[in-house]
Motif scaffolding. Structure first.
Motif, short mmCIF file in Angstrom:
data_model
loop_
_atom_site.label_atom_id
_atom_site.label_comp_id
_atom_site.label_asym_id
_atom_site.label_seq_id
_atom_site.Cartn_x
_atom_site.Cartn_y
_atom_site.Cartn_z
N ALA A 154 1.29 -0.98 -0.07
CA ALA A 154 -0.41 -0.50 -0.37
C ALA A 154 1.11 1.59 0.53
CB ALA A 154 -1.18 -0.57 1.00
N PRO A 155 0.25 1.95 -0.43
CA PRO A 155 0.84 3.54 -0.85
C PRO A 155 1.84 4.31 0.29
CG PRO A 155 -0.51 4.39 -1.92
CD PRO A 155 -0.77 2.59 -1.26
N SER A 156 0.28 4.61 1.72
CA SER A 156 0.26 5.46 2.70
C SER A 156 -0.14 3.58 3.68
CB SER A 156 -0.39 6.66 2.33
OG SER A 156 -2.13 6.31 1.46
N PRO A 157 -0.09 5.06 5.11
CA PRO A 157 -0.39 4.03 5.84
C PRO A 157 -1.75 4.79 6.09
CG PRO A 157 1.31 5.88 6.44
CD PRO A 157 0.97 6.27 4.82
N GLY A 169 -4.27 -8.59 3.90
CA GLY A 169 -3.31 -8.23 4.71
C GLY A 169 -2.30 -9.47 4.21
N PRO A 170 -0.60 -9.87 4.94
CA PRO A 170 -0.64 -8.71 5.71
C PRO A 170 -0.34 -7.32 3.96
CG PRO A 170 0.61 -10.60 4.75
CD PRO A 170 -0.19 -10.95 4.24
N VAL A 171 -0.59 -6.33 5.01
CA VAL A 171 0.13 -5.03 4.72
C VAL A 171 1.44 -4.57 4.94
CG1 VAL A 171 -0.81 -2.81 3.83
CG2 VAL A 171 -2.47 -4.63 4.27
N GLU A 172 2.40 -4.08 3.75
CA GLU A 172 3.67 -3.44 3.93
C GLU A 172 3.48 -2.10 2.90
OE1 GLU A 172 6.98 -5.97 2.40
OE2 GLU A 172 6.17 -7.01 4.04
N LEU A 173 4.14 -1.18 3.57
CA LEU A 173 4.26 0.08 2.81
C LEU A 173 5.16 0.48 1.86
CD1 LEU A 173 4.26 2.64 5.36
CD2 LEU A 173 2.42 2.42 3.82
N TRP A 174 4.43 0.82 0.31
CA TRP A 174 5.36 0.75 -0.78
C TRP A 174 4.86 2.41 -0.83
CZ3 TRP A 174 5.20 -1.38 -6.34
CH2 TRP A 174 5.74 -1.12 -7.17
N PRO A 175 5.43 3.23 -0.14
CA PRO A 175 5.47 4.74 -0.33
C PRO A 175 6.09 5.03 -1.95
CG PRO A 175 6.95 4.50 1.49
CD PRO A 175 7.28 2.72 1.01
N ARG A 176 5.67 6.18 -2.10
CA ARG A 176 6.23 7.23 -3.47
C ARG A 176 7.69 8.43 -3.10
NH1 ARG A 176 3.84 2.75 -4.34
NH2 ARG A 176 1.81 2.91 -5.49
N GLY A 177 7.89 8.27 -3.83
CA GLY A 177 9.55 9.37 -3.70
C GLY A 177 9.36 10.79 -5.04
N VAL A 178 10.42 11.33 -5.39
CA VAL A 178 10.28 12.42 -5.78
C VAL A 178 11.23 12.55 -6.99
CG1 VAL A 178 9.74 13.99 -4.26
CG2 VAL A 178 8.91 14.41 -6.34
N ASP A 179 10.78 13.34 -7.80
CA ASP A 179 12.91 13.13 -8.67
C ASP A 179 12.91 15.07 -8.36
OD1 ASP A 179 14.62 14.44 -10.00
OD2 ASP A 179 13.90 13.55 -12.00
N SER A 387 12.70 -3.97 5.25
CA SER A 387 12.46 -3.97 4.32
C SER A 387 11.69 -2.20 3.63
CB SER A 387 12.19 -5.08 3.62
OG SER A 387 9.92 -5.63 4.73
N VAL A 388 10.51 -3.32 3.44
CA VAL A 388 9.28 -2.01 3.17
C VAL A 388 8.38 -2.35 4.75
CG1 VAL A 388 7.57 -1.21 1.96
CG2 VAL A 388 9.28 -1.95 1.34
N ARG A 389 7.89 -1.45 5.51
CA ARG A 389 7.75 -1.37 6.80
C ARG A 389 6.47 -2.04 6.96
NH1 ARG A 389 4.57 2.00 10.40
NH2 ARG A 389 4.32 4.10 8.96
N THR A 390 5.88 -3.15 7.06
CA THR A 390 4.82 -4.15 7.27
C THR A 390 4.04 -2.83 8.98
OG1 THR A 390 5.71 -5.87 7.88
CG2 THR A 390 3.87 -6.18 8.70
N VAL A 391 2.28 -3.16 7.71
CA VAL A 391 1.93 -2.24 9.17
C VAL A 391 0.64 -3.50 9.24
CG1 VAL A 391 -0.41 -0.59 8.92
CG2 VAL A 391 1.97 -0.30 7.44
#
Length: 391
Positions: A154-157, A169-179, A387-391
């Motif tokens: 998921a991209p956000s909490p 679930g289980p759900v982990e965070l995959w947030p977004r970056g910016v250039d 890794s990407v944080r588990t929520v």
């Protein structure tokens, strides 16, 4: 590791999902991970390449809630043949619909680890199109679709919490970056604004996104119309994007002189518009993340957003932006007026947004995501990995 990605949108489509997946594929290539992508786009059975990655393309039909995106009509023979040759060690489904269903079925049948990434709150779109009666059926399907996934990203909490509350679930965070090399505050403001018929001495409010009901464009326009007259006469609203409401809104605001509809803008001209604006207004409450908010922050443009969804996760109220109750045009007008009258606040929020954006590195995000993928492929995803944080 060999990753097969199934998606209903991919480059050269211009939207947040396509852009994120394109970057992800490029990162995987740079780490010598083999990838194949299955997506709509070209005549059925055709394929092309993105870097060294084979992209298999299929004919599609417009999705009712988002006509710019297509639901692919898979060619089972072609997909079976290509997967037999590629032999993926992990399947990534980025859509719960047609192509995602095929990837889901293949992974289950062959015992290949399956992960999903969740990108769109379709349930929150329904009410904007008077289809809310479909929501229970939609969630029954979504729960069934994701139950065999080793991990759902998921991209956000707030999006992760939304999925967990529905039993996914289980759900982990995959947030977004910016250039930040592309989105930054440097631009010839006068020249940029002249392209759109806006005088340099005007205070510019900017919106970037789809011109559609689910983006709460009506709240945006109502808020601008609710500005005090002394603010409104010295301001302009620049609305950037395309969508089903654009033609009607252009016609209804043809003589206003204070609202500019640019249509679709991308690349360097879009980056320059962010930098030329004074404030970014984004009332959408259906975002799973809100890439445009992060882009505005990187450009040093103070943000006013809805206190909902992914936008509410990005914006820290009074620190790097302002938050308003969803759907409250008067609150958005009041926040926009504050930024016009209080230039110290405007500058402080601008700098706070830039600081936040500079911390959102795509490489760091993808490095964590790759470690998570590797753990899933190795069957160690239940163990503690960095890794990407588990929520």
């Amino acid at each position: 590791m060999r990753v097969a990605i199934f998606t209903d949108t991919f480059l050269p489509d211009v939207n947040g999902v396509a852009g994120t997946l394109g970057r992800w594929v490029g990162y995987l290539e740079s780490k010598k991970v083999q990838v194949q992508v299955y997506a709509p786009g070209h005549p059925e059975g055709a394929f092309d390449r993105y870097g060294t990655t084979m992209v298999h393309r299929f004919a599609g039909i417009p999705f009712v809630l988002y006509p710019e995106c297509k639901l692919a009509i898979p060619n089972p023979f072609h997909i079976r043949k290509s997967l037999r040759q590629f032999r993926p060690t992990l399947v990534h489904v980025a859509t719960p619909f047609n192509l995602g269903l095929y990837g889901h079925r293949y992974a289950r049948k062959r015992g290949v680890p399956l992960v999903a990434s969740y990108h769109t709150h379709f349930d929150r779109y329904l009410s904007h199109y008077k289809l809310q009666w479909l929501e229970p059926a939609l969630w029954r399907y979504m729960i069934w679709f994701h139950r065999d996934c080793r991990t759902v990203y998921a991209p956000s909490p707030s999006t992760a919490d939304h999925l967990r509350a529905k039993g996914i679930g289980p759900v982990e965070l995959w947030p977004r970056g910016v250039d930040t090399g592309r989105f930054h505050p440097e631009a010839d403001r006068g020249e940029v604004l002249r392209r759109y018929g806006v005088a340099e001495d005007r205070f510019v409010y900017l919106y970037v996104g789809r011109i559609a009901a689910e983006k709460s464009v009506d709240v945006l326009l109502d808020a601008f119309r609710a500005l005090p007259e002394d603010v409104a006469e010295r301001s302009r609203l620049v609305v950037v994007g395309d969508g089903p409401m654009l033609a009607k809104l252009r016609e209804s605001h043809a003589g206003s002189g204070r609202i500019v509809f640019t249509g679709f803008v991308q690349g360097q001209p879009l980056a320059e518009l962010y930098a030329a604006a004074n404030a970014f207004l984004f009332p959408s409450d259906t975002e799973t993340f809100g890439n445009v908010v992060l882009e505005a922050m990187a450009a040093g443009t103070a943000v006013v957003g809805a206190a909902a969804g992914g936008v509410g996760d990005i914006v820290a109220h009074e620190m790097n932006g302002l938050l308003c109750p969803p759907g409250d045009a008067k609150a958005f007008a009041a926040a926009a007026t504050r930024l016009y009258r209080d230039r110290e606040l405007l500058a402080r929020l601008s700098e706070g947004g830039r600081r936040h954006a500079r911390m959102q590195s795509w490489d760091a995000i993808f490095a964590r995501l790759l470690r998570s993928f590797e753990a899933v492929a190795a069957g160690t995803e239940g163990k503690k990995v960095e890794s990407v944080r588990t929520v």
